[in-house]
Design a protein around this motif. Structure first.
Motif, PDB file in Angstrom:
ATOM      1  N   PRO A   1       1.633 -68.877   6.520  1.00  0.00           N
ATOM      2  CA  PRO A   1       0.793 -68.922   7.725  1.00  0.00           C
ATOM      3  C   PRO A   1       1.613 -68.951   9.020  1.00  0.00           C
ATOM      4  O   PRO A   1       1.246 -68.305  10.005  1.00  0.00           O
ATOM      5  N   ALA A   2       2.726 -69.642   9.013  1.00  0.00           N
ATOM      6  CA  ALA A   2       3.584 -69.683  10.201  1.00  0.00           C
ATOM      7  C   ALA A   2       4.237 -68.325  10.445  1.00  0.00           C
ATOM      8  O   ALA A   2       4.384 -67.896  11.601  1.00  0.00           O
ATOM      9  N   LEU A   3       4.624 -67.642   9.381  1.00  0.00           N
ATOM     10  CA  LEU A   3       5.181 -66.294   9.524  1.00  0.00           C
ATOM     11  C   LEU A   3       4.126 -65.346  10.082  1.00  0.00           C
ATOM     12  O   LEU A   3       4.411 -64.554  10.978  1.00  0.00           O
ATOM     13  N   TYR A   4       2.904 -65.437   9.574  1.00  0.00           N
ATOM     14  CA  TYR A   4       1.835 -64.547  10.023  1.00  0.00           C
ATOM     15  C   TYR A   4       1.537 -64.718  11.512  1.00  0.00           C
ATOM     16  O   TYR A   4       1.200 -63.749  12.186  1.00  0.00           O
ATOM     17  N   VAL A   5       1.676 -65.904  12.040  1.00  0.00           N
ATOM     18  CA  VAL A   5       1.501 -66.101  13.484  1.00  0.00           C
ATOM     19  C   VAL A   5       2.488 -65.220  14.241  1.00  0.00           C
ATOM     20  O   VAL A   5       2.135 -64.560  15.227  1.00  0.00           O
ATOM     21  N   LEU A   6       3.717 -65.182  13.777  1.00  0.00           N
ATOM     22  CA  LEU A   6       4.750 -64.374  14.431  1.00  0.00           C
ATOM     23  C   LEU A   6       4.514 -62.882  14.234  1.00  0.00           C
ATOM     24  O   LEU A   6       4.646 -62.096  15.189  1.00  0.00           O
ATOM     25  N   THR A   7       4.153 -62.477  13.019  1.00  0.00           N
ATOM     26  CA  THR A   7       3.944 -61.042  12.781  1.00  0.00           C
ATOM     27  C   THR A   7       2.690 -60.550  13.496  1.00  0.00           C
ATOM     28  O   THR A   7       2.660 -59.409  13.968  1.00  0.00           O
ATOM     29  N   HIS A   8       1.685 -61.383  13.606  1.00  0.00           N
ATOM     30  CA  HIS A   8       0.476 -60.974  14.324  1.00  0.00           C
ATOM     31  C   HIS A   8       0.771 -60.768  15.809  1.00  0.00           C
ATOM     32  O   HIS A   8       0.258 -59.819  16.425  1.00  0.00           O
ATOM     33  N   ALA A   9       1.602 -61.616  16.378  1.00  0.00           N
ATOM     34  CA  ALA A   9       1.980 -61.459  17.785  1.00  0.00           C
ATOM     35  C   ALA A   9       2.736 -60.140  17.976  1.00  0.00           C
ATOM     36  O   ALA A   9       2.487 -59.405  18.948  1.00  0.00           O
ATOM     37  N   ALA A  10       3.632 -59.814  17.064  1.00  0.00           N
ATOM     38  CA  ALA A  10       4.371 -58.547  17.148  1.00  0.00           C
ATOM     39  C   ALA A  10       3.432 -57.359  16.944  1.00  0.00           C
ATOM     40  O   ALA A  10       3.581 -56.319  17.603  1.00  0.00           O
ATOM     41  N   THR A  11       2.461 -57.511  16.069  1.00  0.00           N
ATOM     42  CA  THR A  11       1.474 -56.448  15.851  1.00  0.00           C
ATOM     43  C   THR A  11       0.681 -56.187  17.124  1.00  0.00           C
ATOM     44  O   THR A  11       0.397 -55.038  17.467  1.00  0.00           O
ATOM     45  N   GLU A  12       0.332 -57.251  17.831  1.00  0.00           N
ATOM     46  CA  GLU A  12      -0.373 -57.091  19.110  1.00  0.00           C
ATOM     47  C   GLU A  12       0.471 -56.288  20.099  1.00  0.00           C
ATOM     48  O   GLU A  12      -0.060 -55.493  20.874  1.00  0.00           O
ATOM     49  N   GLU A  13       1.779 -56.483  20.062  1.00  0.00           N
ATOM     50  CA  GLU A  13       2.656 -55.695  20.933  1.00  0.00           C
ATOM     51  C   GLU A  13       2.605 -54.212  20.557  1.00  0.00           C
ATOM     52  O   GLU A  13       2.616 -53.341  21.433  1.00  0.00           O
ATOM     53  N   PHE A  14       2.548 -53.927  19.261  1.00  0.00           N
ATOM     54  CA  PHE A  14       2.396 -52.531  18.833  1.00  0.00           C
ATOM     55  C   PHE A  14       1.040 -51.979  19.264  1.00  0.00           C
ATOM     56  O   PHE A  14       0.939 -50.804  19.641  1.00  0.00           O
ATOM     57  N   ASN A  15      -0.001 -52.803  19.225  1.00  0.00           N
ATOM     58  CA  ASN A  15      -1.310 -52.357  19.701  1.00  0.00           C
ATOM     59  C   ASN A  15      -1.205 -51.881  21.148  1.00  0.00           C
ATOM     60  O   ASN A  15      -1.748 -50.839  21.508  1.00  0.00           O
ATOM     61  N   ALA A  16      -0.512 -52.643  21.973  1.00  0.00           N
ATOM     62  CA  ALA A  16      -0.340 -52.281  23.377  1.00  0.00           C
ATOM     63  C   ALA A  16       0.522 -51.035  23.535  1.00  0.00           C
ATOM     64  O   ALA A  16       0.336 -50.259  24.480  1.00  0.00           O
ATOM     65  N   LEU A  17       1.438 -50.825  22.616  1.00  0.00           N
ATOM     66  CA  LEU A  17       2.342 -49.673  22.684  1.00  0.00           C
ATOM     67  C   LEU A  17       1.628 -48.354  22.377  1.00  0.00           C
ATOM     68  O   LEU A  17       2.094 -47.284  22.773  1.00  0.00           O
ATOM     69  N   GLU A  18       0.489 -48.419  21.721  1.00  0.00           N
ATOM     70  CA  GLU A  18      -0.270 -47.213  21.374  1.00  0.00           C
ATOM     71  C   GLU A  18      -0.535 -46.347  22.611  1.00  0.00           C
ATOM     72  O   GLU A  18      -0.414 -45.125  22.560  1.00  0.00           O
TER      73      GLU A  18
END
Length: 113
Positions: free
Chosen positions: A51-68
């Motif tokens: 769960p702690a790892l997923y918090v970090l990966t979800h934040a990075a995924t949001e950055e990719f969302n913005a990069l679209e």
């Protein structure tokens, strides 16, 4: 912060995107930076569990969302090839830091691409 994980230091993030002329390098560079920042955060915060790892990966995924939008502005998009490449690199990060049991889909659950 300097990344200390030898596997990460030697890994070619988003390699397939760099090799495909459809994806502009200057935008792919930003995606690579997102993944490297994720690695830095994992090393700095040392998540104790998935769960702690997923918090970090979800934040990075949001950055990719913005990069679209930047991909689209450059005449490209995060399509099937890019999605697979990005997802594979998130999986690489998880396994490189000892989370081989991470769920592939949960790592990028907040994706919009």
């Amino acid at each position: 912060m300097t990344i200390t994980n030898r596997k990460v230091e030697e890994y070619a993030f988003l390699r397939g995107l760099y090799e495909d002329g459809y994806f502009p390098d200057h935008v792919v560079d930003k995606g690579r930076e997102i993944l490297l920042r994720l690695c830095e955060r994992v090393e700095a915060e040392r998540p104790a569990d998935l769960p702690a790892l997923y918090v970090l990966t979800h934040a990075a995924t949001e950055e990719f969302n913005a990069l679209e939008a930047e991909f689209e502005a450059a005449g490209s998009e995060i399509e099937t090839v890019a999605r697979e490449e990005i997802a594979e690199d998130f999986w690489f990060v998880a396994t490189a830091y000892g989370f081989a049991d991470a769920d592939h889909e949960e790592l990028i659950a907040t994706r919009e691409w």
